[in-house]
Design an enzyme around this catalytic site. Structure first.
Site, short mmCIF file in Angstrom:
data_model
loop_
_atom_site.label_atom_id
_atom_site.label_comp_id
_atom_site.label_asym_id
_atom_site.label_seq_id
_atom_site.Cartn_x
_atom_site.Cartn_y
_atom_site.Cartn_z
N ASN A 173 7.56 -12.13 2.08
CA ASN A 173 8.40 -11.19 2.83
C ASN A 173 9.82 -11.09 2.23
O ASN A 173 10.06 -11.53 1.12
CB ASN A 173 8.42 -11.52 4.32
CG ASN A 173 8.43 -10.26 5.17
OD1 ASN A 173 9.27 -9.40 5.00
ND2 ASN A 173 7.46 -10.15 6.06
N ARG A 174 10.73 -10.49 3.01
CA ARG A 174 12.01 -10.06 2.44
C ARG A 174 13.15 -11.05 2.65
O ARG A 174 13.21 -11.73 3.67
CB ARG A 174 12.41 -8.71 3.05
CG ARG A 174 11.49 -7.60 2.63
CD ARG A 174 11.76 -6.29 3.33
NE ARG A 174 10.88 -5.25 2.79
CZ ARG A 174 9.59 -5.10 3.12
NH1 ARG A 174 9.05 -5.90 4.01
NH2 ARG A 174 8.86 -4.16 2.56
N HIS A 184 8.51 -10.87 -1.58
CA HIS A 184 7.31 -11.57 -2.05
C HIS A 184 7.48 -12.35 -3.35
O HIS A 184 6.60 -12.33 -4.22
CB HIS A 184 6.16 -10.56 -2.19
CG HIS A 184 5.65 -10.02 -0.89
ND1 HIS A 184 5.81 -10.66 0.31
CD2 HIS A 184 4.96 -8.87 -0.60
CE1 HIS A 184 5.24 -9.95 1.27
NE2 HIS A 184 4.73 -8.87 0.76
N HIS A 236 -2.11 -12.31 1.18
CA HIS A 236 -1.88 -10.87 1.34
C HIS A 236 -3.13 -10.02 1.15
O HIS A 236 -3.06 -8.95 0.53
CB HIS A 236 -0.78 -10.44 0.36
CG HIS A 236 0.04 -9.27 0.79
ND1 HIS A 236 -0.45 -7.98 0.81
CD2 HIS A 236 1.30 -9.19 1.23
CE1 HIS A 236 0.50 -7.17 1.22
NE2 HIS A 236 1.58 -7.88 1.48
N SER A 237 -4.27 -10.45 1.68
CA SER A 237 -5.44 -9.56 1.63
C SER A 237 -5.22 -8.35 2.51
O SER A 237 -4.62 -8.45 3.59
CB SER A 237 -6.71 -10.28 2.11
OG SER A 237 -7.33 -10.96 1.05
N TYR A 238 -5.71 -7.20 2.03
CA TYR A 238 -5.78 -6.00 2.86
C TYR A 238 -7.20 -5.95 3.40
O TYR A 238 -8.16 -5.84 2.63
CB TYR A 238 -5.56 -4.74 2.02
CG TYR A 238 -4.15 -4.48 1.58
CD1 TYR A 238 -3.52 -5.32 0.66
CD2 TYR A 238 -3.45 -3.38 2.06
CE1 TYR A 238 -2.23 -5.06 0.24
CE2 TYR A 238 -2.16 -3.11 1.64
CZ TYR A 238 -1.55 -3.95 0.73
OH TYR A 238 -0.27 -3.69 0.31
N ASP A 254 4.79 -2.93 10.49
CA ASP A 254 5.13 -3.74 9.31
C ASP A 254 6.18 -4.74 9.81
O ASP A 254 7.32 -4.73 9.38
CB ASP A 254 5.68 -2.85 8.19
CG ASP A 254 5.75 -3.59 6.85
OD1 ASP A 254 5.45 -4.80 6.83
OD2 ASP A 254 6.10 -2.95 5.85
N GLN A 276 3.07 -11.51 9.97
CA GLN A 276 3.40 -10.15 9.57
C GLN A 276 2.12 -9.33 9.67
O GLN A 276 1.15 -9.59 8.96
CB GLN A 276 3.94 -10.11 8.14
CG GLN A 276 4.41 -8.74 7.66
CD GLN A 276 5.84 -8.41 8.09
OE1 GLN A 276 6.56 -9.28 8.61
NE2 GLN A 276 6.28 -7.19 7.87
N GLU A 331 -0.43 -11.59 7.66
CA GLU A 331 0.21 -12.60 6.80
C GLU A 331 0.90 -13.67 7.66
O GLU A 331 2.04 -13.47 8.07
CB GLU A 331 1.24 -11.91 5.91
CG GLU A 331 0.71 -10.72 5.13
CD GLU A 331 1.82 -9.77 4.68
OE1 GLU A 331 2.68 -10.20 3.91
OE2 GLU A 331 1.81 -8.60 5.11
C1 GLA Z 1 4.30 -6.62 2.84
C2 GLA Z 1 5.47 -5.92 3.37
C3 GLA Z 1 5.26 -4.46 3.33
C4 GLA Z 1 4.88 -4.00 1.95
C5 GLA Z 1 3.68 -4.77 1.48
C6 GLA Z 1 3.35 -4.45 0.06
O1 GLA Z 1 3.31 -6.75 3.74
O2 GLA Z 1 5.83 -6.34 4.67
O3 GLA Z 1 6.43 -3.80 3.70
O4 GLA Z 1 5.94 -4.20 1.07
O5 GLA Z 1 3.91 -6.14 1.58
O6 GLA Z 1 3.25 -3.09 -0.16
#
Ligand code: GLA
Length: 380
Positions: A110-111, A136, A210-212, A280, A317, A345
């Site tokens: 995260n940020r 990340h 970070h799996s989608y 998000d 997240q 996440e």
């Molecule tokens: C994370 C962030 C999102 C985005 C994705 C990658 O989950 O929270 O904002 O940046 O990664 O695209």
């Protein structure tokens, strides 16, 4: 797991996988790990792809490049196996621009606001790779490095251990950090991740996965129903940095205490949803530090597949794939459109190094960092 199989997995682990073909023959139950060459990184380092099979027919493909979960096959309510994660068929896609499909994220998931933090009075500057913030782990985070792999057998199921030593100063973070990530495909159809880490200097750390996911294996994820037993979330500014407030979810589109379709409120006129282009955000769980609890349960009505997310982490997240925009074509020629996948996440809260009231992310020499995440699948 039967004795023969357990012996097989232990022997495989000791032999670094050399006995694997023998193991496949030895294991009538079908639980095993295989490995294959999976191409090279941009720097020319060869990497591998490991396939974990459990006795129930589930399968996880994991690479020692970036700790990527490349595919995860789980049964639907009719017992039909399908891949429930987004990504690419080959390594090439992951070497280009990937939105962290299936990745192991570190050092800091995260940020971090404007890529700056202070620790023990010293200031640190990170790459602002998600302008104006750091995201990340930086330009070459843990998702883009080669990990040292070892096949392991655990009573819970077949596994893969990955290790990486991040040098002092790598991506701007202090301290030599030794990280171990163990992936286990459990016999109850869970993918268990166990992260541990130690450092030789004070540092900050927030590892996650970070799996989608798309439990239907196609289309958007708006019909998936999500339940998160969290009373609060961390609202953000327009650059997705928490304001510092822990806001009650009560009466907001962020209240998932009762199972609700992702799409039910996602387009509401809500400032937080606008900032995220959807969900998000980080949900906050009230629990003892390191307590292993359920963070989310997701149900997909057409296939019956259910995903439970459990973790020792205090936050989650939930990202509804709002930056997917049809520019990426992934596995099986599927073009990933807006909200075709979602991430769950487990983590410490975003920007914790700059938020004195959030749980600490500082790791000191002599301490051992532990973080366990389980993605458990079933169908109903
Ligand atoms: C994370 C962030 C999102 C985005 C994705 C990658 O989950 O929270 O904002 O940046 O990664 O695209």
């Amino acid at each position: 797991m039967d004795m023969k199989l357990r012996t097989c997995l232990i022997l495989s682990a000791l032999a670094g996988g050399l006995l694997l073909s023998g193991c496949q023959a030895l294991s009538p139950s079908g639980s095993r790990v295989t490995r294959e060459a999976w191409g090279k990184t941009k720097e020319g380092t060869p990497v591998q792809l490991f396939t974990l099979h459990n006795a129930r027919g589930a399968e996880a493909k994991i690479s020692n490049y970036g700790g990527l979960v490349v595919s995860l096959k789980m049964p639907d309510r009719n017992g039909k196996f399908g891949d429930v994660v987004l990504g690419y068929d080959k390594i090439d896609g992951y070497l280009k621009d990937t939105p962290y499909f299936g990745a192991l994220i570190g050092r800091y998931g995260n940020r971090i606001a404007r890529g700056k933090f202070t620790l023990d009075g010293a200031s640190y500057t990170l790459a602002t790779n998600n302008y104006p913030n750091a995201l990340h782990g930086g330009v070459k985070g843990f998702d883009k490095v080669v990990w040292e792999p070892t096949i392991v057998g655990r009573p819970e199921g077949p596994g893969l251990k990955l290790q990486y030593v991040s040098r002092d100063g790598e991506e701007g973070y202090p301290g030599t950090l030794t990280v171990t990530a163990v992936y286990i495909l459990t016999e109850d159809n869970g993918l268990k991740l166990e992260f541990t880490a130690t450092t030789d200097k004070d540092t900050i750390l927030n590892l996650t996965h970070h799996s989608y996911f798309n439990l239907a294996g196609k289309g958007d994820i708006l019909g998936h129903e999500v339940m998160m037993p969290a009373d609060r979330f961390t609202p953000v500014d327009s650059t997705l940095i928490p304001t510092g407030e822990l806001k009650p979810v009560d009466g907001t589109p962020f209240d998932f205490r009762k199972s609700t379709a992702i799409g039910a409120r996602i387009n509401q006129d809500d400032e937080q949803l606008k900032f995220g282009k959807g969900y998000d955000h980080n949900w906050v769980f009230t629990k003892a530090p390191d307590q292993f609890t359920l963070l989310a349960s997701v149900y997909e009505p057409t296939t019956g597949r259910t995903l439970e997310v459990l973790s020792t982490e205090p936050g989650l997240q939930f990202y509804s794939g709002n930056f997917l925009d049809g520019t990426i074509t992934g596995k099986g020629k599927w073009t990933y459109q807006f909200r075709n996948g979602f991430c769950m996440e487990p983590q410490h809260f975003p920007d914790s190094p700059n938020q004195p009231n959030f749980p600490t992310v500082v790791l000191k020499p002599g301490q051992v960092y532990h973080n366990t995440i389980v993605y458990r699948f079933s169908a109903k």
